[in-house]
Write a protein that holds these residues in place. Sequence first.
Motif, PDB file in Angstrom:
ATOM      1  N   UNK A  65       0.860  -1.135   0.081  1.00  0.00           N
ATOM      2  CA  UNK A  65       0.156  -0.041  -0.037  1.00  0.00           C
ATOM      3  C   UNK A  65       0.855   1.123  -0.022  1.00  0.00           C
ATOM      4  N   UNK A  66       2.027   1.165   0.858  1.00  0.00           N
ATOM      5  CA  UNK A  66       2.757   2.307   0.815  1.00  0.00           C
ATOM      6  C   UNK A  66       3.624   2.433  -0.732  1.00  0.00           C
ATOM      7  N   UNK A  67       4.042   1.266  -1.363  1.00  0.00           N
ATOM      8  CA  UNK A  67       4.631   1.309  -2.422  1.00  0.00           C
ATOM      9  C   UNK A  67       3.784   1.926  -3.540  1.00  0.00           C
ATOM     10  N   UNK A  68       2.502   1.917  -3.418  1.00  0.00           N
ATOM     11  CA  UNK A  68       1.604   2.197  -4.443  1.00  0.00           C
ATOM     12  C   UNK A  68       1.023   3.560  -4.011  1.00  0.00           C
ATOM     13  N   UNK A  69       1.464   4.317  -2.937  1.00  0.00           N
ATOM     14  CA  UNK A  69       1.298   5.926  -2.541  1.00  0.00           C
ATOM     15  C   UNK A  69      -0.169   5.651  -2.043  1.00  0.00           C
ATOM     16  N   UNK A  70      -0.536   4.544  -1.458  1.00  0.00           N
ATOM     17  CA  UNK A  70      -2.122   4.580  -1.024  1.00  0.00           C
ATOM     18  C   UNK A  70      -2.274   5.405   0.142  1.00  0.00           C
ATOM     19  N   UNK A  71      -3.361   5.977   0.326  1.00  0.00           N
ATOM     20  CA  UNK A  71      -3.560   6.992   1.468  1.00  0.00           C
ATOM     21  C   UNK A  71      -3.797   6.611   2.789  1.00  0.00           C
ATOM     22  N   UNK A  72      -2.872   5.591   3.046  1.00  0.00           N
ATOM     23  CA  UNK A  72      -3.077   5.116   4.711  1.00  0.00           C
ATOM     24  C   UNK A  72      -1.892   5.297   5.401  1.00  0.00           C
ATOM     25  N   UNK A  73      -1.016   6.240   5.158  1.00  0.00           N
ATOM     26  CA  UNK A  73       0.081   6.558   5.940  1.00  0.00           C
ATOM     27  C   UNK A  73      -0.144   7.139   7.458  1.00  0.00           C
ATOM     28  N   UNK A  92      10.423  -2.625   2.995  1.00  0.00           N
ATOM     29  CA  UNK A  92       9.887  -1.896   4.369  1.00  0.00           C
ATOM     30  C   UNK A  92       8.681  -1.250   4.143  1.00  0.00           C
ATOM     31  N   UNK A  93       7.949  -0.988   5.534  1.00  0.00           N
ATOM     32  CA  UNK A  93       6.786  -0.248   5.166  1.00  0.00           C
ATOM     33  C   UNK A  93       7.173   1.128   5.310  1.00  0.00           C
ATOM     34  N   UNK A  94       6.697   2.094   4.660  1.00  0.00           N
ATOM     35  CA  UNK A  94       6.907   3.646   4.803  1.00  0.00           C
ATOM     36  C   UNK A  94       7.867   4.176   3.790  1.00  0.00           C
ATOM     37  N   UNK A  95       7.351   4.107   2.600  1.00  0.00           N
ATOM     38  CA  UNK A  95       8.210   4.643   1.664  1.00  0.00           C
ATOM     39  C   UNK A  95       6.932   5.160   0.563  1.00  0.00           C
ATOM     40  N   UNK A 116      16.728  -4.369  -1.103  1.00  0.00           N
ATOM     41  CA  UNK A 116      17.865  -3.145  -1.369  1.00  0.00           C
ATOM     42  C   UNK A 116      17.124  -2.177  -1.130  1.00  0.00           C
ATOM     43  N   UNK A 117      17.926  -1.121  -0.603  1.00  0.00           N
ATOM     44  CA  UNK A 117      17.201   0.206  -0.473  1.00  0.00           C
ATOM     45  C   UNK A 117      18.341   0.972   0.588  1.00  0.00           C
ATOM     46  N   UNK A 118      17.858   2.123   0.805  1.00  0.00           N
ATOM     47  CA  UNK A 118      18.578   3.129   1.806  1.00  0.00           C
ATOM     48  C   UNK A 118      17.944   3.112   3.124  1.00  0.00           C
ATOM     49  N   UNK A 119      16.730   2.882   3.320  1.00  0.00           N
ATOM     50  CA  UNK A 119      16.001   2.833   4.602  1.00  0.00           C
ATOM     51  C   UNK A 119      15.740   1.447   5.110  1.00  0.00           C
ATOM     52  N   UNK A 120      16.489   0.815   5.796  1.00  0.00           N
ATOM     53  CA  UNK A 120      16.071  -0.718   6.126  1.00  0.00           C
ATOM     54  C   UNK A 120      15.594  -1.060   7.546  1.00  0.00           C
ATOM     55  N   UNK A 121      14.543  -1.983   7.570  1.00  0.00           N
ATOM     56  CA  UNK A 121      13.915  -2.260   8.768  1.00  0.00           C
ATOM     57  C   UNK A 121      12.630  -2.776   8.462  1.00  0.00           C
ATOM     58  N   UNK A 122      11.669  -3.141   9.517  1.00  0.00           N
ATOM     59  CA  UNK A 122      10.342  -3.489   9.157  1.00  0.00           C
ATOM     60  C   UNK A 122       9.723  -2.067   8.600  1.00  0.00           C
ATOM     61  N   UNK A 123      10.051  -1.094   9.325  1.00  0.00           N
ATOM     62  CA  UNK A 123       9.449   0.219   8.393  1.00  0.00           C
ATOM     63  C   UNK A 123      10.785   0.862   7.888  1.00  0.00           C
ATOM     64  N   UNK A 124      10.885   1.677   6.794  1.00  0.00           N
ATOM     65  CA  UNK A 124      11.689   2.255   6.313  1.00  0.00           C
ATOM     66  C   UNK A 124      11.944   3.515   7.012  1.00  0.00           C
ATOM     67  N   UNK A 125      10.835   4.485   6.988  1.00  0.00           N
ATOM     68  CA  UNK A 125      10.905   5.653   7.078  1.00  0.00           C
ATOM     69  C   UNK A 125       9.786   5.880   8.138  1.00  0.00           C
ATOM     70  N   UNK A 126       9.880   6.008   9.542  1.00  0.00           N
ATOM     71  CA  UNK A 126       8.706   6.477  10.382  1.00  0.00           C
ATOM     72  C   UNK A 126       8.750   8.061  10.894  1.00  0.00           C
ATOM     73  N   UNK A 127       8.101   8.727  10.351  1.00  0.00           N
ATOM     74  CA  UNK A 127       8.360  10.315  10.644  1.00  0.00           C
ATOM     75  C   UNK A 127       7.917  10.820  11.794  1.00  0.00           C
ATOM     76  N   UNK A 128       7.973  11.840  12.078  1.00  0.00           N
ATOM     77  CA  UNK A 128       7.725  12.515  13.387  1.00  0.00           C
ATOM     78  C   UNK A 128       6.397  12.709  13.883  1.00  0.00           C
ATOM     79  N   UNK A 129       5.544  12.033  13.258  1.00  0.00           N
ATOM     80  CA  UNK A 129       4.084  11.853  13.601  1.00  0.00           C
ATOM     81  C   UNK A 129       3.680  10.411  13.935  1.00  0.00           C
TER      82      UNK A 129
END
Length: 177
Positions: A65-73, A92-95, A116-129
Amino acid sequence: MDYGFRDKLKKVLIGIIAGALIIGGSLDSFADDGPKAYTFSGGEGTKNSPYLISGLDDLIALSDAFSDNNNIRDAHFKLTADIDLGETVWNPIGNPSFSGVFDGNGKRITVKNIADGSMLGVFGIADSRSNIRNLIVRGAINKTINSKEEVYFGLVAGRAEGIIENCITEGSVALTV
């Protein structure tokens, strides 16, 4: 009435209708129906009714859903079972970035193979919110990094700017460049 004219008119009208159907059908394939709808094991994505992540298919759907830019972030999620990704290559979730709430509910996600990528984990990027809580992540990763970019790695999140609380990481991780 001239029957020759009537037959010609009939053929022209049939041609116009057939052409409209063909063009209309072709245009439908180019129509943008908006973001793909993803279903999980339940829930509505709200604080009181979070999307339920109950198995591997749900977890992969969340990442997709994140890879498809779905509006669930900004949605709320709750893990309801331990999930072992096995040999599945994890994206990872969050791209783009994850901004919602993910309640691991004391359950475990086991990761062995990460894309492969630059942000690796279960979540790639988890922002301040974002708020990721009550999650256990078990790593069994042995990976050669194939990136020309700077790489950030964490079992829970590659980059976390929000709240990570009551999370446990365990296992082994071997990364080489």
